[in-house]
Design a protein around this motif. Structure first.
Motif, PDB file in Angstrom:
ATOM      1  N   GLY A 127       0.809  -1.214   0.000  1.00 31.41           N
ATOM      2  CA  GLY A 127       0.000   0.000   0.000  1.00 31.41           C
ATOM      3  C   GLY A 127       0.844   1.266   0.000  1.00 31.41           C
ATOM      4  O   GLY A 127       0.508   2.249  -0.680  1.00 31.41           O
ATOM      5  N   LEU A 128       1.954   1.266   0.721  1.00 36.42           N
ATOM      6  CA  LEU A 128       2.849   2.425   0.706  1.00 36.42           C
ATOM      7  C   LEU A 128       3.483   2.614  -0.669  1.00 36.42           C
ATOM      8  O   LEU A 128       3.644   3.743  -1.149  1.00 36.42           O
ATOM      9  N   GLY A 129       3.856   1.500  -1.309  1.00 37.08           N
ATOM     10  CA  GLY A 129       4.364   1.602  -2.678  1.00 37.08           C
ATOM     11  C   GLY A 129       3.320   2.147  -3.632  1.00 37.08           C
ATOM     12  O   GLY A 129       3.632   2.954  -4.520  1.00 37.08           O
ATOM     13  N   GLY A 130       2.064   1.723  -3.465  1.00 41.86           N
ATOM     14  CA  GLY A 130       0.994   2.260  -4.304  1.00 41.86           C
ATOM     15  C   GLY A 130       0.765   3.742  -4.074  1.00 41.86           C
ATOM     16  O   GLY A 130       0.454   4.483  -5.020  1.00 41.86           O
ATOM     17  N   LEU A 131       0.947   4.202  -2.843  1.00 45.89           N
ATOM     18  CA  LEU A 131       0.797   5.636  -2.561  1.00 45.89           C
ATOM     19  C   LEU A 131       1.864   6.449  -3.292  1.00 45.89           C
ATOM     20  O   LEU A 131       1.571   7.521  -3.849  1.00 45.89           O
ATOM     21  N   LEU A 132       3.090   5.956  -3.311  1.00 48.56           N
ATOM     22  CA  LEU A 132       4.158   6.658  -4.038  1.00 48.56           C
ATOM     23  C   LEU A 132       3.876   6.693  -5.536  1.00 48.56           C
ATOM     24  O   LEU A 132       4.105   7.716  -6.198  1.00 48.56           O
ATOM     25  N   ILE A 133       3.383   5.585  -6.071  1.00 40.10           N
ATOM     26  CA  ILE A 133       3.053   5.554  -7.499  1.00 40.10           C
ATOM     27  C   ILE A 133       1.908   6.516  -7.809  1.00 40.10           C
ATOM     28  O   ILE A 133       1.904   7.199  -8.847  1.00 40.10           O
ATOM     29  N   PHE A 134       0.939   6.586  -6.926  1.00 36.85           N
ATOM     30  CA  PHE A 134      -0.171   7.525  -7.110  1.00 36.85           C
ATOM     31  C   PHE A 134       0.335   8.974  -7.129  1.00 36.85           C
ATOM     32  O   PHE A 134      -0.071   9.780  -7.976  1.00 36.85           O
ATOM     33  N   LEU A 135       1.230   9.316  -6.210  1.00 37.53           N
ATOM     34  CA  LEU A 135       1.773  10.674  -6.166  1.00 37.53           C
ATOM     35  C   LEU A 135       2.602  10.988  -7.414  1.00 37.53           C
ATOM     36  O   LEU A 135       2.585  12.123  -7.903  1.00 37.53           O
ATOM     37  N   GLY A 175       0.074   8.249 -19.458  1.00 36.49           N
ATOM     38  CA  GLY A 175       0.986   7.721 -18.446  1.00 36.49           C
ATOM     39  C   GLY A 175       0.609   8.152 -17.042  1.00 36.49           C
ATOM     40  O   GLY A 175       0.667   7.357 -16.092  1.00 36.49           O
ATOM     41  N   GLY A 176       0.207   9.412 -16.877  1.00 35.84           N
ATOM     42  CA  GLY A 176      -0.196   9.870 -15.560  1.00 35.84           C
ATOM     43  C   GLY A 176      -1.449   9.173 -15.057  1.00 35.84           C
ATOM     44  O   GLY A 176      -1.543   8.812 -13.877  1.00 35.84           O
ATOM     45  N   ILE A 177      -2.419   8.959 -15.938  1.00 39.51           N
ATOM     46  CA  ILE A 177      -3.642   8.255 -15.543  1.00 39.51           C
ATOM     47  C   ILE A 177      -3.334   6.801 -15.182  1.00 39.51           C
ATOM     48  O   ILE A 177      -3.898   6.259 -14.219  1.00 39.51           O
ATOM     49  N   PHE A 178      -2.437   6.168 -15.937  1.00 40.81           N
ATOM     50  CA  PHE A 178      -2.046   4.792 -15.607  1.00 40.81           C
ATOM     51  C   PHE A 178      -1.469   4.716 -14.192  1.00 40.81           C
ATOM     52  O   PHE A 178      -1.816   3.819 -13.400  1.00 40.81           O
ATOM     53  N   GLU A 179      -0.582   5.652 -13.866  1.00 37.36           N
ATOM     54  CA  GLU A 179       0.052   5.607 -12.553  1.00 37.36           C
ATOM     55  C   GLU A 179      -0.938   5.960 -11.447  1.00 37.36           C
ATOM     56  O   GLU A 179      -0.882   5.374 -10.358  1.00 37.36           O
ATOM     57  N   ILE A 180      -1.835   6.886 -11.706  1.00 40.19           N
ATOM     58  CA  ILE A 180      -2.841   7.228 -10.685  1.00 40.19           C
ATOM     59  C   ILE A 180      -3.764   6.045 -10.416  1.00 40.19           C
ATOM     60  O   ILE A 180      -4.040   5.704  -9.250  1.00 40.19           O
ATOM     61  N   LEU A 181      -4.232   5.401 -11.455  1.00 42.52           N
ATOM     62  CA  LEU A 181      -5.119   4.250 -11.268  1.00 42.52           C
ATOM     63  C   LEU A 181      -4.399   3.093 -10.596  1.00 42.52           C
ATOM     64  O   LEU A 181      -4.913   2.485  -9.646  1.00 42.52           O
ATOM     65  N   GLY A 182      -3.201   2.759 -11.105  1.00 40.82           N
ATOM     66  CA  GLY A 182      -2.455   1.644 -10.521  1.00 40.82           C
ATOM     67  C   GLY A 182      -2.083   1.900  -9.077  1.00 40.82           C
ATOM     68  O   GLY A 182      -2.216   1.014  -8.216  1.00 40.82           O
ATOM     69  N   GLY A 183      -1.611   3.108  -8.763  1.00 43.27           N
ATOM     70  CA  GLY A 183      -1.246   3.408  -7.382  1.00 43.27           C
ATOM     71  C   GLY A 183      -2.433   3.447  -6.448  1.00 43.27           C
ATOM     72  O   GLY A 183      -2.362   2.978  -5.307  1.00 43.27           O
ATOM     73  N   PHE A 184      -3.556   3.980  -6.918  1.00 42.39           N
ATOM     74  CA  PHE A 184      -4.750   4.043  -6.065  1.00 42.39           C
ATOM     75  C   PHE A 184      -5.287   2.651  -5.753  1.00 42.39           C
ATOM     76  O   PHE A 184      -5.667   2.362  -4.614  1.00 42.39           O
ATOM     77  N   VAL A 185      -5.309   1.786  -6.755  1.00 38.69           N
ATOM     78  CA  VAL A 185      -5.814   0.427  -6.533  1.00 38.69           C
ATOM     79  C   VAL A 185      -4.921  -0.333  -5.566  1.00 38.69           C
ATOM     80  O   VAL A 185      -5.399  -1.086  -4.710  1.00 38.69           O
ATOM     81  N   MET A 186      -3.607  -0.137  -5.673  1.00 41.35           N
ATOM     82  CA  MET A 186      -2.701  -0.793  -4.728  1.00 41.35           C
ATOM     83  C   MET A 186      -2.827  -0.201  -3.333  1.00 41.35           C
ATOM     84  O   MET A 186      -2.685  -0.909  -2.333  1.00 41.35           O
ATOM     85  N   PHE A 187      -3.098   1.091  -3.254  1.00 39.53           N
ATOM     86  CA  PHE A 187      -3.167   1.724  -1.940  1.00 39.53           C
ATOM     87  C   PHE A 187      -4.416   1.298  -1.170  1.00 39.53           C
ATOM     88  O   PHE A 187      -4.374   1.189   0.070  1.00 39.53           O
ATOM     89  N   ILE A 188      -5.538   1.072  -1.859  1.00 40.65           N
ATOM     90  CA  ILE A 188      -6.744   0.661  -1.134  1.00 40.65           C
ATOM     91  C   ILE A 188      -6.573  -0.729  -0.532  1.00 40.65           C
ATOM     92  O   ILE A 188      -7.329  -1.108   0.364  1.00 40.65           O
ATOM     93  N   GLY A 189      -5.579  -1.490  -0.992  1.00 37.89           N
ATOM     94  CA  GLY A 189      -5.303  -2.780  -0.368  1.00 37.89           C
ATOM     95  C   GLY A 189      -4.748  -2.666   1.028  1.00 37.89           C
ATOM     96  O   GLY A 189      -4.710  -3.653   1.762  1.00 37.89           O
TER      97      GLY A 189
END
Length: 269
Positions: A127-135, A175-189
């Motif tokens: 989840g912390l890794g997903g937060l960094l990807i989202f940012l 690319g930005g939308i990909f990272e926002i979606l991927g990071g958000f989905v990982m962070f909700i875990g």
């Protein structure tokens, strides 16, 4: 829902789909953002007075190039201090480079938390890794949206009579939308770090009674049915003796002829 222990083990060992989703979108977005950062085509200037109609100027955040529609080679030695002095260029350079670095850090943090060699994932680390990807995705969208908003009003030495959006803007948005979606989905875990029970999973040790990888599974016992019939005590290399084979047949067999002795010719006389 009742499941067998084998089904629970299979469900407990699979990698969660939200982590796979994030780990696929994040590298794809990073590649698109890298192209948008280094490529000199954030906007294109066409119909510039004083140059042939087939020539156009491509402006990026690092360099400016002149290209033609008939020749694929471009001249990127153009200097335009007026363009690079715009207030959007310096923040765009810093945010795009920072986004690339933060994405790599986020992937490095998230990968150890994914269930590739464990019986269950580390939801907190992933989840912390997903937060960094989202940012990192947000850091890409900010300069891209800002540049697009003032696309026609960006000052330049070349006259901006016919301005078109470059392909770097499109790649940056994707690319930005990909990272926002991927990071958000990982962070909700990170809200599911209770062993996966709220997703219908059960730990392996709760099913089998042993920890995965620390103890070997007991050998499977095969029940062999017993046969209620006399066995031959004569050792043989075949699994059944002659007597047992005679007992198994369900039809009458012809009797074997009697063995004649040496005085059998007397009976014929």
């Amino acid at each position: 829902m009742n499941r067998t222990p084998q089904e629970w083990i299979r469900l407990s060992l699979r990698t969660p789909g939200i982590l796979i989703f994030g780990l696929v979108l994040a590298p794809c977005g990073w590649i698109l953002n890298l192209t948008a950062t280094v490529a000199p085509n954030w906007r294109t200037l066409n119909d510039i007075p004083g140059i042939p109609a087939s020539e156009f100027i491509q402006q990026g955040i690092w360099e400016i190039c002149r290209a033609t529609s008939t020749n694929q080679r471009s001249d990127c030695s153009l200097q335009d201090t007026t363009y690079f002095d715009n207030e959007v260029i310096r923040p765009a350079q810093g945010l795009m480079v920072a986004s690339l670095i933060v994405t790599l850090i986020g992937l490095a943090v998230a990968i150890p938390g994914v269930r590739c060699w464990r019986d269950r994932p580390n939801w907190l680390v992933a989840g912390l890794g997903g937060l960094l990807i989202f940012l990192s995705g947000v850091m890409v969208i900010i300069p891209i949206a800002w540049y697009t908003h003032i696309l026609d009003s960006i000052a330049s030495v070349s006259p901006t009579t016919n301005v078109k959006v470059g392909y770097c803007i499109i790649l940056g948005y994707i690319g930005g939308i990909f990272e926002i979606l991927g990071g958000f989905v990982m962070f909700i875990g990170i809200c599911r770090c209770c062993g996966g029970k709220n997703r219908g999973e059960t730990r392996i040790e709760e099913v089998t009674g042993v920890r995965f990888g620390n103890a070997k599974q007991p050998a499977r016992r095969v029940e062999v049915p017993s046969l209620d019939r006399p066995r031959s005590y004569v050792s043989s290399s075949v699994p059944y003796s002659k007597d047992s084979m005679d007992d198994d047949v369900s039809f009458p067999r012809a009797k074997s002829p009697a063995i004649r002795t040496g005085n059998s010719y007397d009976a014929d006389l």
